[in-house]
Structure formats: C-alpha cells, structure tokens
Design a protein around this motif. Structure first.
Motif, PDB file in Angstrom:
ATOM      1  N   THR A   1       3.641   5.669   0.970  1.00  0.00           N
ATOM      2  CA  THR A   1       2.289   5.303   0.561  1.00  0.00           C
ATOM      3  C   THR A   1       1.312   5.732   1.658  1.00  0.00           C
ATOM      4  O   THR A   1       1.404   5.264   2.792  1.00  0.00           O
ATOM      5  N   VAL A   2       0.400   6.628   1.335  1.00  0.00           N
ATOM      6  CA  VAL A   2      -0.607   7.123   2.281  1.00  0.00           C
ATOM      7  C   VAL A   2      -1.940   7.152   1.540  1.00  0.00           C
ATOM      8  O   VAL A   2      -2.169   8.024   0.705  1.00  0.00           O
ATOM      9  N   GLN A   3      -2.816   6.203   1.849  1.00  0.00           N
ATOM     10  CA  GLN A   3      -4.098   6.165   1.145  1.00  0.00           C
ATOM     11  C   GLN A   3      -5.107   5.296   1.881  1.00  0.00           C
ATOM     12  O   GLN A   3      -4.746   4.316   2.528  1.00  0.00           O
ATOM     13  N   PRO A   4      -6.391   5.672   1.802  1.00  0.00           N
ATOM     14  CA  PRO A   4      -7.439   4.783   2.319  1.00  0.00           C
ATOM     15  C   PRO A   4      -7.618   3.602   1.382  1.00  0.00           C
ATOM     16  O   PRO A   4      -7.348   3.705   0.179  1.00  0.00           O
ATOM     17  N   ARG A   5      -8.052   2.470   1.920  1.00  0.00           N
ATOM     18  CA  ARG A   5      -8.225   1.274   1.093  1.00  0.00           C
ATOM     19  C   ARG A   5      -9.483   0.517   1.501  1.00  0.00           C
ATOM     20  O   ARG A   5      -9.857   0.485   2.673  1.00  0.00           O
ATOM     21  N   GLU A   6     -10.072  -0.122   0.516  1.00  0.00           N
ATOM     22  CA  GLU A   6     -11.117  -1.109   0.727  1.00  0.00           C
ATOM     23  C   GLU A   6     -10.691  -2.361  -0.014  1.00  0.00           C
ATOM     24  O   GLU A   6     -10.259  -2.283  -1.164  1.00  0.00           O
TER      25      GLU A   6
ATOM     26  N   VAL B   1     -13.244  -5.450   3.950  1.00  0.00           N
ATOM     27  CA  VAL B   1     -12.889  -4.561   5.050  1.00  0.00           C
ATOM     28  C   VAL B   1     -12.404  -3.226   4.514  1.00  0.00           C
ATOM     29  O   VAL B   1     -11.951  -3.106   3.376  1.00  0.00           O
ATOM     30  N   ARG B   2     -12.504  -2.213   5.366  1.00  0.00           N
ATOM     31  CA  ARG B   2     -11.983  -0.883   5.066  1.00  0.00           C
ATOM     32  C   ARG B   2     -10.838  -0.564   6.013  1.00  0.00           C
ATOM     33  O   ARG B   2     -10.861  -0.954   7.168  1.00  0.00           O
ATOM     34  N   GLY B   3      -9.875   0.173   5.518  1.00  0.00           N
ATOM     35  CA  GLY B   3      -8.761   0.583   6.364  1.00  0.00           C
ATOM     36  C   GLY B   3      -7.914   1.613   5.647  1.00  0.00           C
ATOM     37  O   GLY B   3      -8.412   2.367   4.806  1.00  0.00           O
ATOM     38  N   TYR B   4      -6.634   1.630   5.950  1.00  0.00           N
ATOM     39  CA  TYR B   4      -5.749   2.609   5.337  1.00  0.00           C
ATOM     40  C   TYR B   4      -4.323   2.082   5.305  1.00  0.00           C
ATOM     41  O   TYR B   4      -3.907   1.267   6.126  1.00  0.00           O
ATOM     42  N   GLU B   5      -3.581   2.531   4.303  1.00  0.00           N
ATOM     43  CA  GLU B   5      -2.144   2.257   4.199  1.00  0.00           C
ATOM     44  C   GLU B   5      -1.381   3.511   4.585  1.00  0.00           C
ATOM     45  O   GLU B   5      -1.755   4.622   4.198  1.00  0.00           O
ATOM     46  N   ILE B   6      -0.273   3.317   5.320  1.00  0.00           N
ATOM     47  CA  ILE B   6       0.576   4.449   5.682  1.00  0.00           C
ATOM     48  C   ILE B   6       1.969   3.872   5.964  1.00  0.00           C
ATOM     49  O   ILE B   6       2.288   3.492   7.074  1.00  0.00           O
ATOM     50  N   HIS B   7       2.787   3.782   4.908  1.00  0.00           N
ATOM     51  CA  HIS B   7       4.076   3.085   5.057  1.00  0.00           C
ATOM     52  C   HIS B   7       5.052   3.485   3.961  1.00  0.00           C
ATOM     53  O   HIS B   7       4.663   3.908   2.872  1.00  0.00           O
ATOM     54  N   HIS B   8       6.337   3.347   4.254  1.00  0.00           N
ATOM     55  CA  HIS B   8       7.399   3.351   3.257  1.00  0.00           C
ATOM     56  C   HIS B   8       7.652   1.898   2.872  1.00  0.00           C
ATOM     57  O   HIS B   8       7.558   0.991   3.699  1.00  0.00           O
ATOM     58  N   GLY B   9       7.991   1.654   1.626  1.00  0.00           N
ATOM     59  CA  GLY B   9       8.405   0.315   1.237  1.00  0.00           C
ATOM     60  C   GLY B   9       7.308  -0.487   0.567  1.00  0.00           C
ATOM     61  O   GLY B   9       6.123  -0.295   0.815  1.00  0.00           O
TER      62      GLY B   9
END
Length: 490
Positions: free
Chosen positions: A376-381, A399-407
């Motif tokens: 999973t690789v995506q920006p998030r709000e 808040v704003r941030g990003y996801e970058i993970h397996h699982g």
C-alpha cells in the motif's frame, strides 16, 4: 536574479559529490535547490540511486525522503523521476528495489552489478526528462565517487556526472578529521578525465577559526588545480531532517525540557525523518531507545515504522524493551505506534505470502495484522474521531500524511467477541486506540509534519519547512566564495 540560463532541453546540472557517506551531500543539495529557485529559475533535484528506508509517497509511487525535501526546496512538485532507483534495506545482504516509484520483484532478486545495468536506461531517461523541463537540475551523488570496487557498475556518481555534463562540488566532513586527505585521495582515485568535472572543494561542519586552515587549501589547489570554494560552519539546528533520520541532543531544540519522547531505535527503523518537527519545538527532547534504561522517565514511547516488522519485534524482545513498553503502558503512559509500530502493538503478525514473517505481537491493542503480497503506497487525508486519554487533543483534527506498508490490520475477532475492543479513531482502518486511551496506533505517516496536529498536541507551531529551506540557502550564500554558485550554471 539569474535570467540567462536553461534553454529548453539544456538545463545546467550542478552535482554534489562527497568523500564519504554523511559528508553533507543531501544537506548541500537541498540548500542549492532553494538558492537557485530563489534566483527565479525552474529547478529540480535528482539522485539516480538512493539507499534509505526513509521514503515519501509522491505521484507515481515512492522516492527517498531526501529528494522529496529537495523538490520542496526547489519549489517543484516531487515525482518519481527525481529518484528513479530506491533501495530499501531489509537485511544486511538484501534490499527491496523500488524502480520509478514501484517495487520491482525482478530487480530485487538480481545481484548488485546486474541490477545496475538493467536500471540505467530508465535512470538516464528520467534525468533527461528533468533536464528538458527545467533550467537547473541539482544532482546528489552517493557515498563516494572513489569507491573503485564499484566504479565499473556505477550508476549514481561519475556515470551520472558524465551523462549530465555536470559541474561538481566535492564536499567533505572536516569534523571527522583528515578532510584534506579525503579530498585529495578522492580526486586522485577518480579517472583523469572525470577530475575536470570537479569545480570546487567544500569543507563542511567546521568548528573553529577558519584562518587556521591555511595553507592547506592553497596547497591542495596546487596539487589538484581545484579551489576550496566554501568552508561551512558546524550547524546542528538547521531544521532539515537528516537523511538517515539520526538525531541527538546537539540537534534537538534547546531550553528547559518539558516533555521527553523516547523513540525505539530497532535495526530496520524507517521514516524517522517524520520526527524532525518535534526537534524544532522548544521543550521537547527526543531520545533514542535501544534498552529499557533509555525509556525510563519518558513521557511518550514511540514505536516508529519498520522495514522488517517481525525481525525488529524479535530484536525489541531480545533487548527487554517489550516488558519496558508494557510496563509504561500499564502505568498509563502514552504509547504511539506508527505503521510497523502499529503492527507490533497488536496481538499477532500473520504472513501467508512470506513477506515479513509470523510472530506474536506486544498485545497492547486487540488487533491482528495479515501481511499482503501487494504494498500500500498512497497519500492520505483523514480526520481523527473522538479520542481519550493523552491523545484526546487530537480529537476531530484533520491531518495529511501517507501510507507506505505491506499488510492490513483489523480487530482480533475472538477478543472483540469477548468484549475486548480496539477503538477505531480514523476511517478506513487507519488508526485505533485502546480502551484506556493511552495506546494509539496508526498507519498514517507524517502526523508530526501536520501543523494542525502539532498545534493540538503541543500548543506550538514548529518552524515551517519553507523557513528551513530559506535558512539553508542563506547559509551557503554567506559562506561560499562570491560568484561561485552563479558560475556553476553559466
């Protein structure tokens, strides 16, 4: 303002090479990006290959955090071409390979030298596109261009410099000692034709009276024909995240300590640069934690991201930190898990695809993580729901941030049926809190880079990144020889 540079397709390239890792390449490249942007030029950063577990989500995938910040300094939109090849170490002898923003399973299995030749055409194409779209491209090297065991398969230093006809600065860390030997030795081991690309030596992290350096710069110029164009003073509190996320008390904001935050420093930590804003808040002290003694007396314990969650969790247990974290939580102390740290806080890690490994969690949140083959690789709000306990200040904060993970992580079904619930505090299974309110886990990276979250938690506003970039540009403007920065792009 400079107005005579950069016809379409002919961007000038300024490259920062280093005598060693940690010499200051990333820092200087970021400063140059802002300096040239302030001259009214269209600027882009570039690093052919980066090895780091600090990464950011951009259009098209992920790139090294250093190039992300360099793009912001250049007032450019970050994209995957700025760091076409990213190596994310998972073990001492293996890295996940990210090509043009996406994980390449094929390249991850290839040996180093074979991988380089396969990746070079896309690296060169990315650089050519950036040159066509900009007036200046600031390029960062890696390690040293004099690593002669790797020179034949080099795709990040001299091969890039030749391809871009770059004007190069060679920077060294004088605080380590032996700086003039490092500069001369690096120059001497470079192929003779490539030495002509070096347009100046830079002494970084100098402490003391600069007049005491004489006559060494003059002697070095007599030996090499290259002038020492800058002596940059040691500067601990510049505000830019270190590329590898390392911090210490010298780079933490000064003043009376009102809150101590212990960050667990397991071997495969990732994305530690997201804690940089905390270093810029008065009264906050960050402390590495590699033993139970290191978390003693901390107000918060943070379990950061990990590139190998199961392995780092096993390391944490071997140090006795699992018991220390549990005891802290049992006393009502604040615990925060981010990404891999969230996964560790749950009951179990399940790995049906051989991605990371199985194992029991710390049991501080009634959750289970199942590792997936896809990343999973995506920006998030997202907006926090109502929270309780020490994290209550985040209630209803967007808040704003990003996801970058397996699982993917979900409530433990049997525990939920027995009445032990994890409280979802963000939509889409992004964050959970325990019933007592003191343990919070979230998949969203970048919490402390969001001004609203910082204000809610600390009642203070950290320095903006824009002011940090301007400070870097002012610094090099003051300490480079007059006219050198302009001459590099003429």
């Amino acid at each position: 303002m400079i107005t005579s540079v950069g016809r379409s397709g002919q961007a000038r390239c300024v490259m920062v090479l280093g005598t060693t890792s940690g010499a200051g390449k990333s820092w200087l490249a970021t400063a140059l990006c802002r300096w040239y942007a302030r001259q009214g030029l269209e600027v882009a950063p570039f690093k052919a290959q980066n090895m780091s577990n600090n990464a950011r989500v951009v259009a098209g995938g992920e790139i090294g955090s250093a190039q992300y910040f360099q793009a912001l300094a250049a007032r450019a939109e970050p994209d995957v071409r700025m760091n076409p090849l990213l190596l994310k170490p998972e073990r001492d002898t293996h890295s996940q390979v990210v090509l043009m923003g996406r994980v390449s399973a094929e390249l991850s299995l290839l040996p180093w030298r074979g991988r380089s030749e396969r990746a070079w055409p896309q690296i060169a194409h990315a650089l050519d596109e950036l040159r066509a779209e900009n007036e200046v491209v600031v390029i960062e090297g890696a390690g040293s261009p004099a690593e002669i065991n790797l020179m034949a398969s080099d795709i990040v230093n001299l091969r890039v410099a030749r391809h871009a006809d770059a004007r190069c600065l060679l920077v060294t860390d004088i605080d380590r000692g032996g700086a003039f030997a490092h500069l001369y030795g690096t120059w001497a081991l470079m192929p003779e034709a490539d030495r002509a690309l070096i347009k100046g030596f830079v002494l970084n992290k100098f402490r003391g009276d600069a007049t005491l350096l004489a006559p060494a710069p003059q002697q070095l110029e007599e030996l090499t024909g290259i002038q020492t164009v800058a002596t940059l003073p040691m500067w601990w509190q510049h505000g830019l995240p270190e590329e590898d996320g390392v911090f210490d008390d010298r780079s933490t904001a000064s003043g009376e300590v009102t809150r101590t935050i212990a960050v667990i420093a397991y071997p495969r930590i990732s994305n530690l640069d997201e804690f940089q804003p905390l270093k810029n808040i008065a009264g906050v002290r960050l402390r590495w934690a590699r033993s139970p003694a290191d978390v003693a007396g901390a107000d918060w314990i943070v379990l950061p991201g990990s590139k190998n969650t199961s392995g780092d969790l096993a390391w944490l247990r071997a140090q006795g930190l699992d018991r220390a974290v549990a005891a802290h939580a049992g006393r009502g102390g604040a615990v925060l898990g981010i990404c891999g740290g969230l996964q560790m806080l749950g009951e179990a890690l399940i790995d049906p695809h051989g991605v990371d490994g199985n194992g029991p969690g710390l049991g501080l949140l009634p959750l289970v993580t199942v590792f997936a083959a896809d990343k999973t690789v995506q920006p998030r709000e997202a907006r926090f729901a109502e929270l309780t306990g020490p994290w209550a200040a985040l209630s209803d904060v967007a808040v704003r941030g990003y996801e970058i993970h397996h699982g993917q992580t979900a409530p433990h079904a049997a525990m939920a049926a027995a009445g032990d619930h994890a409280m979802p505090v963000m939509p889409d299974e992004l964050a959970w809190q325990n019933a007592a309110g003191n343990v919070l886990g979230l998949y969203l990276h970048g919490l402390f880079e969001d001004p609203a979250a910082l204000h809610a938690l600390f009642g203070a506003t950290a320095r903006t990144l824009d002011s940090v970039f301007d400070g870097l540009a002012d610094h090099i403007d003051s300490h480079f020889e007059a006219g050198v920065l302009r001459s590099l792009i003429e």
